[in-house]
Structures are given as structure tokens and as C-alpha cells.
Write a protein that holds these residues in place. Structure first.
Motif, mmCIF file in Angstrom:
data_model
loop_
_atom_site.group_PDB
_atom_site.id
_atom_site.type_symbol
_atom_site.label_atom_id
_atom_site.label_comp_id
_atom_site.label_asym_id
_atom_site.label_seq_id
_atom_site.Cartn_x
_atom_site.Cartn_y
_atom_site.Cartn_z
ATOM 1 N N LEU A 240 0.829 -1.204 0.000
ATOM 2 C CA LEU A 240 0.000 0.000 0.000
ATOM 3 C C LEU A 240 0.866 1.258 0.000
ATOM 4 O O LEU A 240 0.543 2.243 -0.685
ATOM 5 C CB LEU A 240 -0.930 -0.011 1.214
ATOM 6 C CG LEU A 240 -2.041 -1.072 1.210
ATOM 7 C CD1 LEU A 240 -2.806 -1.048 2.528
ATOM 8 C CD2 LEU A 240 -2.987 -0.866 0.039
ATOM 9 N N PHE A 241 1.967 1.221 0.761
ATOM 10 C CA PHE A 241 2.867 2.376 0.793
ATOM 11 C C PHE A 241 3.496 2.611 -0.573
ATOM 12 O O PHE A 241 3.589 3.761 -1.039
ATOM 13 C CB PHE A 241 3.954 2.149 1.849
ATOM 14 C CG PHE A 241 4.962 3.244 1.918
ATOM 15 C CD1 PHE A 241 4.654 4.457 2.513
ATOM 16 C CD2 PHE A 241 6.234 3.087 1.369
ATOM 17 C CE1 PHE A 241 5.581 5.485 2.587
ATOM 18 C CE2 PHE A 241 7.171 4.101 1.425
ATOM 19 C CZ PHE A 241 6.842 5.304 2.035
ATOM 20 N N ALA B 99 2.255 1.670 -3.459
ATOM 21 C CA ALA B 99 1.198 2.130 -4.365
ATOM 22 C C ALA B 99 0.871 3.604 -4.148
ATOM 23 O O ALA B 99 0.488 4.317 -5.088
ATOM 24 C CB ALA B 99 -0.053 1.275 -4.167
ATOM 25 N N TRP B 100 1.050 4.077 -2.903
ATOM 26 C CA TRP B 100 0.797 5.484 -2.619
ATOM 27 C C TRP B 100 1.957 6.377 -3.041
ATOM 28 O O TRP B 100 1.761 7.516 -3.482
ATOM 29 C CB TRP B 100 0.559 5.642 -1.119
ATOM 30 C CG TRP B 100 0.528 7.062 -0.660
ATOM 31 C CD1 TRP B 100 -0.489 7.960 -0.804
ATOM 32 C CD2 TRP B 100 1.592 7.765 0.008
ATOM 33 N NE1 TRP B 100 -0.130 9.188 -0.264
ATOM 34 C CE2 TRP B 100 1.142 9.095 0.241
ATOM 35 C CE3 TRP B 100 2.864 7.398 0.430
ATOM 36 C CZ2 TRP B 100 1.937 10.039 0.883
ATOM 37 C CZ3 TRP B 100 3.655 8.339 1.069
ATOM 38 C CH2 TRP B 100 3.192 9.640 1.284
ATOM 39 N N LEU B 101 3.197 5.871 -2.973
ATOM 40 C CA LEU B 101 4.382 6.697 -3.215
ATOM 41 C C LEU B 101 4.821 6.718 -4.667
ATOM 42 O O LEU B 101 5.207 7.770 -5.197
ATOM 43 C CB LEU B 101 5.537 6.199 -2.341
ATOM 44 C CG LEU B 101 6.858 6.969 -2.431
ATOM 45 C CD1 LEU B 101 6.664 8.396 -1.929
ATOM 46 C CD2 LEU B 101 7.949 6.260 -1.648
ATOM 47 N N PRO C 11 3.343 6.283 -7.830
ATOM 48 C CA PRO C 11 2.701 7.051 -8.920
ATOM 49 C C PRO C 11 3.043 8.528 -8.935
ATOM 50 O O PRO C 11 3.403 9.061 -9.999
ATOM 51 C CB PRO C 11 1.200 6.804 -8.671
ATOM 52 C CG PRO C 11 1.148 5.481 -7.983
ATOM 53 C CD PRO C 11 2.360 5.448 -7.107
ATOM 54 N N PRO C 12 2.966 9.260 -7.802
ATOM 55 C CA PRO C 12 3.343 10.684 -7.889
ATOM 56 C C PRO C 12 4.820 10.899 -8.207
ATOM 57 O O PRO C 12 5.173 11.864 -8.902
ATOM 58 C CB PRO C 12 2.977 11.231 -6.496
ATOM 59 C CG PRO C 12 2.877 10.044 -5.608
ATOM 60 C CD PRO C 12 2.435 8.930 -6.470
#
Length: 378
Positions: free
Chosen positions: A48-49, A51-53, A55-56
Motif C-alpha cells: 500500500l505504501f 502504491a501510494w508513493l 505514482p506521484p
């Protein structure tokens, strides 16, 4: 009588394949990522981390980044809304980041210096390479002289280039390489002196180590740059870069001494007794028996000190020396390249360069540990 030969195999059956659950991707995932409920929870959190980090970061570094500047707009190419990393800034000032203020028409001298360094050091890094003694003499004795005159000039028709024109990654590598090569033998001597039974030698080594470990490197650099010239005779001056290098060598040698001392203290008493039983005196015992084993045990600590030294070279920027980080900072202050993201891009580039060299040293350390372990690996 019944013929029993029909029940005896005449050939071995081929080996059966292992169960699918014990091989392949599924087995690896089950063993390494989902072995227990705790591992499963940590794996999910990590995914999850990521996937959150990611892309941006990908959007900033790649998708929205400015990769080319065909119209020669320089900073204007990165001043639009929503623009990501300004890679054209790195491309446009790349030579400055690598060579600093070194004259453009003399950059070939720096490249030759790098090429000779790679040629001389490779036989020392490859265990099975031939002519190691010749390579060691060339690298530690001949190469420093050749490299200095290539950089400074003034001989064989080479134009003189003062050290205040040196900079960028070139200067970072020069400072770190000299610091590593010089601080290692000094640190070993200090570690041996600290274990000496002669009170004067032991007191000097202990005092030296504790003094240099008790002050920050920034203070050492300020003292070398500002205070040291005040103690010099009238009309005598020492180059600012040379003062900084000497300060770094003395500072790092104190830390190296403590790393080596840890390896010496880890050696069992039986090693000394066995050496004395063979008739070896103290210098031979230390040089042939104790030190090789002690240094082998503390390879991680030694390389950790090297990595710290390499990163600490960025501190010389506070006394006006333009190493890699300071060149990035100076280039970022150029109005022509001013944009919302050019400074961040420059620091990302500098951080990546530092990471590449530190990671390379770390991996080579692991390789040497695996090669030199002799039964003590756990």
C-alpha cells in the motif's frame, strides 16, 4: 516355481518433479512474504505504501518532467504550471556539476586522470588480477603525482589551473579518495599505539583520538580555513583545499582507529600465543597474524567509515570549496535557470550520484566479506 524377475525393475524410474507448491513464484511468495500472519500484514502495508508513493514520483520524475529544450529556453522551459522535474537543467549544467570551474578546453586532462585511475585501481579490486604489486606501486606512488600535475598543470606545457577552479564531482572524488587512502594507515597506527604498553605512545594516541572525535567536522574545516593561516609565518600560505583535505584526514583517522581497535580486541589470546610459539616477534605477529584477521572482521565498519567520509565531503562547501553539492547549489542560483522545480531536480541528481558511489562501496564490501570469510560466517 513362480518367476519373480518380472517384479524387479531393470531401469531406474526418472526422478519425480517436486510438488508445485514448493517451487516457482507461488512458493517464493509464500516463503518470503506470506509465511506468517505478521509477514502478510507487513507485506500488505508495504504494498500500500509503494502504491501510494510510486505514482506521484513517477509523474514528477518522468511523465511531467521536461527532458529536452530544443528552443533553448533554459529555465523558461520549466516554468509552466504542472511541470515536473527539470532535467534540462541537469543537461545544461552537467559539465559544471562534473568539472566545476575547470577550463573547458582543458577538461581532457581531468578525463585522462580518471581513466588512469580506473586502469591502475582495477587490478587492486579484482582478486585474481595479475601484477598486483606493480599495480599497487603505480596507484599509490606514481598515480598521485601524475594526477596532481594533470590537474594543476605548470609542467610539460600544461596550462596552470589553480585549485579554486577545481570543483564538482571531480573535487568530491579527489577529496574522498585522498582521505580514504591517507586515513586508513594513520588509523591503523593509532589503533596499535592505543594498545601499546609504552605510556607516552598510548597517551598520545588516546589524546589524539579523543580530541578529533570530540569536535564536529564543520569545526575542523573552519579551523583549517580560518584559524590555521594565523599560526603560519609571515608570507607563508597553504592552499585552502590542502588545508581542508588535511583536516578531513586527521578527523577520519580517529574514527578509523576505533574501528580497527574493535577488530584487534576481538582477536582471541590464543592467536598471539600461537604466533609467539612459532618464534615470531611482535612486529611479525601483528603484521602477519593479528592485523590480517582483525581487518577482515571489521570490513563492514571500515567501509562504513569510507561511506561516511565520502558523504562528509559535502561539508567543505561551507569554506567556499565547490564540490558536487555546492556546484548544484550555485547553479540553482542562476536566474537564467530559475524555475519552480530546478532546485529540487538538482538535489535529486546530487543525491543519486552520492547513492551510486556509496552503494557501489557497500556491494564491494559484501563481496569481499564473502570471499574472505574462513569458517566464521554465520
Amino acid at each position: 516355481m513362480t518367476d519373480t524377475t518380472v517384479f524387479v525393475r531393470s531401469q531406474m524410474e526418472p526422478a519425480a518433479l517436486p510438488p508445485k507448491r514448493s517451487t516457482g513464484l507461488v512458493a517464493w511468495l509464500r516463503t518470503n512474504l506470506f509465511a506468517t500472519p505478521g509477514d502478510t500484514a507487513m507485506t500488505i502495508i508495504a504494498m500500500l505504501f509503494v502504491a501510494w508513493l510510486v505514482p506521484p514520483l513517477w509523474q514528477f520524475l518522468v511523465t511531467d518532467a521536461v527532458w529536452s529544450d530544443p528552443e533553448g529556453l533554459r529555465g523558461e522551459a520549466c516554468r509552466f504550471e504542472g511541470v515536473g522535474a527539470c532535467w534540462v537543467f541537469i543537461q545544461g549544467r552537467f559539465n559544471f556539476f562534473i568539472y566545476g570551474f575547470y577550463p573547458v578546453d582543458q577538461i581532457w586532462r581531468v578525463n585522462v586522470m580518471f581513466l588512469l585511475g580506473i586502469i591502475f585501481i582495477l587490478p587492486l579490486l579484482v582478486p585474481r588480477a595479475p601484477f598486483k604489486r606493480t599495480a599497487a606501486v603505480m596507484f599509490f606512488l606514481v598515480y598521485p603525482v601524475v594526477a596532481y600535475f594533470l590537474m594543476a598543470g605548470g609542467v610539460f606545457g600544461l596550462r596552470p589551473v589553480p585549485t579554486n577552479f577545481w570543483g564538482g564531482l571531480t573535487l568530491t572524488l579527489i577529496i574522498s579518495l585522498i582521505g580514504i587512502i591517507a586515513s586508513t594507515p594513520i588509523g591503523i597506527l593509532l589503533a596499535l599505539g592505543r594498545q601499546s604498553k609504552l605510556p607516552i605512545i598510548k597517551a598520545f594516541c588516546v589524546g589524539f583520538i579523543e580530541l578529533w572525535r570530540a569536535v564536529p567536522l564543520i569545526t575542523v574545516l573552519f579551523m583549517a580555513s580560518v584559524m590555521f593561516p594565523l599560526f603560519m609565518p609571515q608570507g607563508v600560505s597553504v592552499d585552502n583545499l590542502a588545508r581542508a583535505i588535511v583536516g578531513i584526514i586527521l578527523f577520519e583517522s580517529a574514527y578509523m582507529a576505533e574501528v580497527v581497535r574493535g577488530g584487534l580486541q576481538a582477536m582471541p589470546r590464543g592467536q598471539y600465543e600461537a604466533a609467539y610459539a612459532l618464534g615470531l616477534n611482535k612486529p611479525k605477529t601483528m603484521g602477519l597474524i593479528i592485523l590480517p584477521q582483525a581487518l577482515k572482521h571489521v570490513i563492514p565498519g571500515i567501509v562504513n567509515t569510507f561511506i561516511a567520509l565520502f558523504k562528509d565531503t559535502s561539508l567543505v562547501s561551507i569554506i567556499g570549496i565547490f564540490e558536487l553539492l555546492n556546484t548544484v547549489r550555485a547553479a540553482g542560483s542562476d536566474i537564467n535557470w530559475s524555475s519552480p522545480t530546478h532546485a529540487v531536480t538538482g538535489y535529486i541528481f546530487a543525491g543519486f550520484v552520492f547513492w551510486v558511489f556509496c552503494f557501489a562501496m557497500s556491494r564491494y564490501s559484501i563481496y569481499m566479506e564473502r570471499r574472505l570469510h574462513t569458517g566464521h560466517k554465520r
